[in-house]
Scaffold this motif. Structure first.
Motif, PDB file in Angstrom:
ATOM      1  N   SER A  17       0.576  -1.001  -0.223  1.00  0.00           N
ATOM      2  CA  SER A  17       0.029   0.237   0.088  1.00  0.00           C
ATOM      3  C   SER A  17       0.844   0.950  -0.227  1.00  0.00           C
ATOM      4  O   SER A  17       1.966   1.359   0.512  1.00  0.00           O
ATOM      5  CB  SER A  17      -1.015   0.089   0.966  1.00  0.00           C
ATOM      6  N   VAL A  18       0.685   2.680  -0.671  1.00  0.00           N
ATOM      7  CA  VAL A  18       1.048   3.709  -0.373  1.00  0.00           C
ATOM      8  C   VAL A  18      -0.319   4.591   0.257  1.00  0.00           C
ATOM      9  O   VAL A  18      -0.744   4.704   0.119  1.00  0.00           O
ATOM     10  CB  VAL A  18       1.333   3.954  -2.421  1.00  0.00           C
ATOM     11  N   ILE A  19       0.731   5.450   1.027  1.00  0.00           N
ATOM     12  CA  ILE A  19      -1.008   6.953   1.416  1.00  0.00           C
ATOM     13  C   ILE A  19       0.276   8.128  -0.192  1.00  0.00           C
ATOM     14  O   ILE A  19       1.296   8.379   0.247  1.00  0.00           O
ATOM     15  CB  ILE A  19       0.229   7.281   2.610  1.00  0.00           C
TER      16      ILE A  19
ATOM     17  N   LEU B 176      -5.085  -0.155  -7.214  1.00  0.00           N
ATOM     18  CA  LEU B 176      -5.441   1.618  -6.720  1.00  0.00           C
ATOM     19  C   LEU B 176      -5.971   1.813  -6.208  1.00  0.00           C
ATOM     20  O   LEU B 176      -6.228   2.657  -5.212  1.00  0.00           O
ATOM     21  CB  LEU B 176      -6.582   1.768  -8.548  1.00  0.00           C
ATOM     22  N   GLN B 177      -6.567   0.262  -5.624  1.00  0.00           N
ATOM     23  CA  GLN B 177      -7.073   0.079  -4.274  1.00  0.00           C
ATOM     24  C   GLN B 177      -5.975   0.646  -3.037  1.00  0.00           C
ATOM     25  O   GLN B 177      -6.268   0.075  -2.117  1.00  0.00           O
ATOM     26  CB  GLN B 177      -8.192  -1.036  -3.814  1.00  0.00           C
ATOM     27  N   ARG B 178      -4.958  -0.003  -3.005  1.00  0.00           N
ATOM     28  CA  ARG B 178      -3.587   0.091  -2.476  1.00  0.00           C
ATOM     29  C   ARG B 178      -3.220   1.479  -1.992  1.00  0.00           C
ATOM     30  O   ARG B 178      -2.192   1.669  -1.951  1.00  0.00           O
ATOM     31  CB  ARG B 178      -3.173  -0.922  -2.991  1.00  0.00           C
ATOM     32  N   ILE B 179      -3.527   2.539  -3.068  1.00  0.00           N
ATOM     33  CA  ILE B 179      -2.919   3.537  -2.943  1.00  0.00           C
ATOM     34  C   ILE B 179      -4.327   4.656  -1.843  1.00  0.00           C
ATOM     35  O   ILE B 179      -5.270   4.749  -2.439  1.00  0.00           O
ATOM     36  CB  ILE B 179      -2.449   4.366  -4.509  1.00  0.00           C
ATOM     37  N   ARG B 180      -3.932   5.091  -0.681  1.00  0.00           N
ATOM     38  CA  ARG B 180      -4.846   5.994  -0.688  1.00  0.00           C
ATOM     39  C   ARG B 180      -4.572   7.449  -0.442  1.00  0.00           C
ATOM     40  O   ARG B 180      -3.221   7.336  -1.030  1.00  0.00           O
ATOM     41  CB  ARG B 180      -4.891   5.368   1.172  1.00  0.00           C
ATOM     42  N   ILE B 181      -4.778   7.578  -1.496  1.00  0.00           N
ATOM     43  CA  ILE B 181      -5.423   9.441  -1.332  1.00  0.00           C
ATOM     44  C   ILE B 181      -5.619  10.627  -0.307  1.00  0.00           C
ATOM     45  O   ILE B 181      -6.904  10.317  -0.292  1.00  0.00           O
ATOM     46  CB  ILE B 181      -5.426  10.398  -3.172  1.00  0.00           C
ATOM     47  N   PHE B 182      -4.932  11.334   0.319  1.00  0.00           N
ATOM     48  CA  PHE B 182      -5.180  12.648   1.025  1.00  0.00           C
ATOM     49  C   PHE B 182      -5.100  14.220   0.455  1.00  0.00           C
ATOM     50  O   PHE B 182      -3.867  14.003  -0.351  1.00  0.00           O
ATOM     51  CB  PHE B 182      -4.628  12.877   2.610  1.00  0.00           C
TER      52      PHE B 182
ATOM     53  N   GLN C 101      -4.758   0.754   9.244  1.00  0.00           N
ATOM     54  CA  GLN C 101      -5.650   0.821   8.372  1.00  0.00           C
ATOM     55  C   GLN C 101      -5.974   0.885   7.055  1.00  0.00           C
ATOM     56  O   GLN C 101      -6.643  -0.114   6.434  1.00  0.00           O
ATOM     57  CB  GLN C 101      -7.375   2.240   9.226  1.00  0.00           C
ATOM     58  N   ALA C 102      -4.680   1.275   6.869  1.00  0.00           N
ATOM     59  CA  ALA C 102      -4.481   1.678   5.507  1.00  0.00           C
ATOM     60  C   ALA C 102      -4.306   0.648   4.669  1.00  0.00           C
ATOM     61  O   ALA C 102      -4.877  -0.098   3.636  1.00  0.00           O
ATOM     62  CB  ALA C 102      -4.349   3.120   4.448  1.00  0.00           C
ATOM     63  N   SER C 103      -3.683  -0.457   5.907  1.00  0.00           N
ATOM     64  CA  SER C 103      -3.067  -2.321   5.943  1.00  0.00           C
ATOM     65  C   SER C 103      -3.592  -2.871   5.185  1.00  0.00           C
ATOM     66  O   SER C 103      -3.618  -3.981   4.027  1.00  0.00           O
ATOM     67  CB  SER C 103      -1.782  -2.329   6.498  1.00  0.00           C
TER      68      SER C 103
ATOM     69  N   ALA D  11       5.275   2.756   1.317  1.00  0.00           N
ATOM     70  CA  ALA D  11       5.760   4.583   0.686  1.00  0.00           C
ATOM     71  C   ALA D  11       4.590   5.609   1.375  1.00  0.00           C
ATOM     72  O   ALA D  11       3.203   5.169   1.202  1.00  0.00           O
ATOM     73  CB  ALA D  11       5.666   3.795  -0.998  1.00  0.00           C
ATOM     74  N   LEU D  12       4.982   6.440   1.815  1.00  0.00           N
ATOM     75  CA  LEU D  12       4.388   7.113   2.062  1.00  0.00           C
ATOM     76  C   LEU D  12       5.009   8.715   0.724  1.00  0.00           C
ATOM     77  O   LEU D  12       6.311   9.302   1.262  1.00  0.00           O
ATOM     78  CB  LEU D  12       4.632   7.341   3.394  1.00  0.00           C
ATOM     79  N   ILE D  13       3.824   9.260   0.579  1.00  0.00           N
ATOM     80  CA  ILE D  13       4.069  10.364  -0.801  1.00  0.00           C
ATOM     81  C   ILE D  13       4.230  12.088   0.324  1.00  0.00           C
ATOM     82  O   ILE D  13       2.263  11.214  -0.183  1.00  0.00           O
ATOM     83  CB  ILE D  13       4.242  10.007  -2.396  1.00  0.00           C
ATOM     84  N   VAL D  14       4.684  12.843  -0.413  1.00  0.00           N
ATOM     85  CA  VAL D  14       3.812  13.843  -0.018  1.00  0.00           C
ATOM     86  C   VAL D  14       4.340  15.015  -1.178  1.00  0.00           C
ATOM     87  O   VAL D  14       5.897  15.373  -0.826  1.00  0.00           O
ATOM     88  CB  VAL D  14       4.772  14.764   1.185  1.00  0.00           C
TER      89      VAL D  14
END
Length: 325
Positions: A131-133, A164-170, A192-194, A202-205
């Motif tokens: 998963s990716v945030i 796509l479901q593994r990529i959580r977008i904020f 929860q995202a896992s 990975a956490l991307i900003v």
């Protein structure tokens, strides 16, 4: 001395506190200086859980002595290397993004920073099945662009949707919203995202400077404090949850005309690794220069063709072209 209390860190709950007190472990200092393996046996709790609590408390409170052997074993057990999906960039980064660390991409508009972030997201979610945030502070991310990239990897709509479901977008369009998101991730959203989508690796900003830079300089003294808060939370998330943090930053020019990363000297020590992206002289190519690294000599340079989506294991003939961003 800091007394142990319920909720001080994840996993430190009332029942465990009672067991620790029965073993005469009442303060943070008592816990971090104990033999964790022996303490876990005495309290009949998981060694791994107790070790994780000890690590969080060490990060939160005054530094206590830790042996080099302990730190090395922790590094070996928690570090993973994630491919960016761009082989030449992986080479520059000594194989890819490292969990537990902050990597920064800096560059001007159109230099390819967001494209690299998209590539990392797709590679981690599709190829690694993790998963990716993705925290978008500029409104530049669209699900359509992600789907476009995934279609170059597989024609299966089911696999595309799973990735796509593994990529959580904020979305966070100011620094306060960004801090809310980051604190929320530390407070449980990361776990929860896992669920059902592999662990978050990975956490991307993209971009950290977009929400911090407007608050720096002039009479806005709180900007520096907010920047320090963002940096602290990012470091904690990277280390405590073993995720690779990737941030993007703008660039400016010094009085002498030299390109320099934004956010100033106070931010410069935050990323462990920093890459400068620039447009190359030849067509759509981008020039990536390693400007900070603890593993590779600085000023190494690679040319990246961000229009090509290449699987690391594919031969050159396997390259497939993406439409322009």
């Amino acid at each position: 001395m800091v007394v142990l209390r319920d909720g001080m860190c994840p996993g430190l709950e009332e029942e465990l506190l009672r067991q620790l007190r029965a073993a005469d472990v009442k303060t943070v200092e008592d816990l971090v200086s104990s033999d964790i393996e022996e303490l876990a046996r005495r309290c009949s709790v998981s060694y791994k859980a107790l070790f994780a609590i000890r690590r969080v408390l060490l990060a939160q409170h005054a530094a206590f002595p830790v042996s080099g052997a302990d730190l090395y074993q922790e590094l070996l057990s928690s570090t993973a290397i994630l491919s960016t999906g761009i082989p030449r960039l992986d080479k520059l980064l000594d194989s890819g993004l490292y969990t537990g660390e902050i990597t920064e991409l800096c560059g001007g508009p159109g230099s390819g920073k967001s494209q690299v972030c998209f590539s990392v997201s797709v590679n981690v979610s599709f190829h690694l099945k993790q998963s990716v945030i993705y925290v978008d502070t500029t409104g530049g991310l669209t699900a359509g662009r992600m789907l476009q990239m995934l279609r170059t990897e597989t024609s299966s709509s089911e696999q595309q949707m799973e990735a796509l479901q593994r990529i959580r977008i904020f979305r966070a369009f100011d620094v306060y919203a960004l801090l809310d998101v980051l604190h929320g991730l530390g407070g449980g959203l990361l776990q929860q995202a896992s669920i059902g989508g592999g662990s978050v690796k990975a956490l991307i900003v993209d971009s950290v400077s977009a929400v911090i830079a407007p608050l720096l300089g002039g009479k806005q003294s709180e900007g520096m404090s907010l920047m320090v808060q963002v940096a602290g939370v990012l470091k904690t998330l990277a280390k405590d949850f073993s995720v690779a943090v990737l941030v993007t930053n703008h660039v400016s020019r010094s009085a002498s005309g030299e390109v320099q990363p934004g956010l100033g000297a106070s931010w410069s020590h935050i990323p462990r690794t920093r890459v400068l992206l620039e447009r190359a002289d030849r067509g759509p190519l981008r020039r990536a220069t390693l400007t900070k690294s603890s593993r590779q000599p600085c000023l190494l340079t690679e040319e990246l063709d961000l229009q090509l989506w290449t699987r690391p294991e594919s031969p050159p003939s396997g390259k497939r072209k993406l439409p322009d961003s």
